[in-house]
Design a protein around this motif. Structure first.
Motif, mmCIF file in Angstrom:
data_model
loop_
_atom_site.group_PDB
_atom_site.id
_atom_site.type_symbol
_atom_site.label_atom_id
_atom_site.label_comp_id
_atom_site.label_asym_id
_atom_site.label_seq_id
_atom_site.Cartn_x
_atom_site.Cartn_y
_atom_site.Cartn_z
ATOM 1 N N LEU A 223 37.722 35.166 48.754
ATOM 2 C CA LEU A 223 38.327 36.791 48.286
ATOM 3 C C LEU A 223 37.373 37.904 49.209
ATOM 4 O O LEU A 223 36.782 38.752 48.645
ATOM 5 C CB LEU A 223 37.864 36.273 47.391
ATOM 6 C CG LEU A 223 38.917 35.567 46.685
ATOM 7 C CD1 LEU A 223 38.252 35.918 45.297
ATOM 8 C CD2 LEU A 223 39.946 35.196 47.468
ATOM 9 N N SER A 224 37.575 37.855 50.370
ATOM 10 C CA SER A 224 36.973 38.990 51.205
ATOM 11 C C SER A 224 38.006 40.072 51.468
ATOM 12 O O SER A 224 38.996 40.498 51.495
ATOM 13 C CB SER A 224 36.239 38.694 52.830
ATOM 14 O OG SER A 224 35.458 37.322 52.574
ATOM 15 N N ARG A 225 37.507 41.221 51.764
ATOM 16 C CA ARG A 225 38.434 42.697 52.208
ATOM 17 C C ARG A 225 37.820 42.235 54.079
ATOM 18 O O ARG A 225 38.918 43.567 53.927
ATOM 19 C CB ARG A 225 37.320 43.772 51.822
ATOM 20 C CG ARG A 225 37.104 43.999 49.897
ATOM 21 C CD ARG A 225 36.905 45.267 49.954
ATOM 22 N NE ARG A 225 36.765 45.095 47.884
ATOM 23 C CZ ARG A 225 36.848 46.311 47.683
ATOM 24 N NH1 ARG A 225 35.494 46.842 48.197
ATOM 25 N NH2 ARG A 225 37.003 46.165 45.988
ATOM 26 N N THR B 285 42.138 35.803 50.978
ATOM 27 C CA THR B 285 42.403 37.016 51.068
ATOM 28 C C THR B 285 43.511 36.973 52.211
ATOM 29 O O THR B 285 42.914 36.285 53.535
ATOM 30 C CB THR B 285 41.952 37.742 50.702
ATOM 31 O OG1 THR B 285 40.556 37.947 51.622
ATOM 32 C CG2 THR B 285 41.532 38.414 49.083
ATOM 33 N N ASN B 286 44.212 37.870 52.344
ATOM 34 C CA ASN B 286 45.479 37.239 53.543
ATOM 35 C C ASN B 286 44.552 39.127 54.705
ATOM 36 O O ASN B 286 45.010 40.050 54.709
ATOM 37 C CB ASN B 286 46.782 38.052 53.027
ATOM 38 C CG ASN B 286 47.591 37.795 54.681
ATOM 39 O OD1 ASN B 286 46.802 37.395 55.502
ATOM 40 N ND2 ASN B 286 48.667 38.295 54.253
ATOM 41 N N VAL B 287 43.266 39.070 54.744
ATOM 42 C CA VAL B 287 42.858 39.791 55.303
ATOM 43 C C VAL B 287 42.384 39.095 57.192
ATOM 44 O O VAL B 287 42.231 38.046 57.420
ATOM 45 C CB VAL B 287 41.483 40.655 54.877
ATOM 46 C CG1 VAL B 287 42.179 41.437 53.903
ATOM 47 C CG2 VAL B 287 40.038 39.821 54.138
ATOM 48 N N ASP B 288 41.875 40.007 58.403
ATOM 49 C CA ASP B 288 41.874 39.749 59.589
ATOM 50 C C ASP B 288 42.256 38.235 59.819
ATOM 51 O O ASP B 288 43.435 38.021 60.143
ATOM 52 C CB ASP B 288 39.242 40.632 59.367
ATOM 53 C CG ASP B 288 39.829 41.835 59.317
ATOM 54 O OD1 ASP B 288 40.478 42.245 59.376
ATOM 55 O OD2 ASP B 288 38.758 41.226 58.392
ATOM 56 N N GLN C 264 44.414 41.635 49.388
ATOM 57 C CA GLN C 264 43.370 42.143 49.379
ATOM 58 C C GLN C 264 43.243 42.893 47.904
ATOM 59 O O GLN C 264 44.202 43.217 47.702
ATOM 60 C CB GLN C 264 42.465 42.717 50.422
ATOM 61 C CG GLN C 264 41.450 43.559 49.728
ATOM 62 C CD GLN C 264 40.869 45.073 50.922
ATOM 63 O OE1 GLN C 264 40.445 44.272 52.194
ATOM 64 N NE2 GLN C 264 40.443 46.028 50.437
ATOM 65 N N ASP C 265 41.935 42.557 47.058
ATOM 66 C CA ASP C 265 41.686 42.999 45.199
ATOM 67 C C ASP C 265 43.024 42.606 44.437
ATOM 68 O O ASP C 265 42.773 43.713 43.672
ATOM 69 C CB ASP C 265 41.521 44.814 46.097
ATOM 70 C CG ASP C 265 40.299 45.377 46.975
ATOM 71 O OD1 ASP C 265 39.158 43.988 46.495
ATOM 72 O OD2 ASP C 265 40.221 45.935 47.001
ATOM 73 N N ASP C 266 43.747 41.872 44.859
ATOM 74 C CA ASP C 266 44.813 42.025 43.573
ATOM 75 C C ASP C 266 44.286 40.051 42.994
ATOM 76 O O ASP C 266 44.611 39.475 43.181
ATOM 77 C CB ASP C 266 45.482 41.181 45.064
ATOM 78 C CG ASP C 266 47.422 41.266 43.678
ATOM 79 O OD1 ASP C 266 47.108 41.015 42.710
ATOM 80 O OD2 ASP C 266 48.131 40.943 44.180
ATOM 81 N N TYR C 267 43.484 41.219 42.053
ATOM 82 C CA TYR C 267 43.177 39.349 40.848
ATOM 83 C C TYR C 267 43.898 39.133 40.110
ATOM 84 O O TYR C 267 43.558 37.706 40.535
ATOM 85 C CB TYR C 267 41.752 40.489 40.046
ATOM 86 C CG TYR C 267 42.236 41.204 39.086
ATOM 87 C CD1 TYR C 267 42.555 40.610 37.809
ATOM 88 C CD2 TYR C 267 42.583 42.138 39.852
ATOM 89 C CE1 TYR C 267 42.981 41.737 36.772
ATOM 90 C CE2 TYR C 267 43.372 43.688 39.146
ATOM 91 C CZ TYR C 267 43.415 43.278 37.471
ATOM 92 O OH TYR C 267 43.485 43.781 36.837
ATOM 93 N N LYS C 268 45.593 39.482 40.153
ATOM 94 C CA LYS C 268 45.780 39.321 39.317
ATOM 95 C C LYS C 268 46.857 37.656 40.447
ATOM 96 O O LYS C 268 46.818 36.724 39.842
ATOM 97 C CB LYS C 268 47.379 39.459 38.870
ATOM 98 C CG LYS C 268 46.413 40.726 37.715
ATOM 99 C CD LYS C 268 47.324 41.872 36.975
ATOM 100 C CE LYS C 268 47.056 42.185 35.953
ATOM 101 N NZ LYS C 268 47.361 43.412 35.611
ATOM 102 N N ALA C 269 47.057 38.089 41.751
ATOM 103 C CA ALA C 269 47.397 37.472 42.503
ATOM 104 C C ALA C 269 46.696 36.012 42.128
ATOM 105 O O ALA C 269 47.126 34.839 42.393
ATOM 106 C CB ALA C 269 47.723 37.962 43.623
#
Length: 95
Positions: free
Chosen positions: A33-35, A56-59, A76-81
């Motif tokens: 769960l990286s930023r 997470t959908n990043v980089d 990113q940062d969507d803990y509910k998802a």
């Protein structure tokens, strides 16, 4: 938060380990769960061990995880998802 919600028996936070695959083989879900992430080396390791992935959908992560095919991606940062995606992962009984 894990301790505050009395979930200690559901999580194992190890920090750095020399033999990560020994831990991966008993995981129900592997999360990254990286930023930001240049290359999530742990993702191919999860895949090699047959561990379902939520990331997470990043980089570079979407270059490794094809959403819905070999893992599940969240914003990113969507803990509910994250919570919802983990619930969707079929849990396989480990021997």
């Amino acid at each position: 938060m894990i301790h505050n919600f009395d979930m200690d028996s559901s999580f194992l936070i190890t920090g750095w380990v020399d033999n990560p695959t020994a831990y991966m083989k008993v995981m129900d879900v592997g999360c990254l769960l990286s930023r930001w992430e240049g290359f999530g080396l742990v993702l191919p390791e999860y895949m090699a061990c047959g561990v379902p992935i939520v990331a997470t959908n990043v980089d570079a992560i979407p270059n490794i995880v094809d959403n819905g095919k070999n893992g599940l991606l969240v914003d990113q940062d969507d803990y509910k998802a994250v919570s919802e995606m983990i619930k969707k992962v079929p849990i396989v009984k480990k021997e």
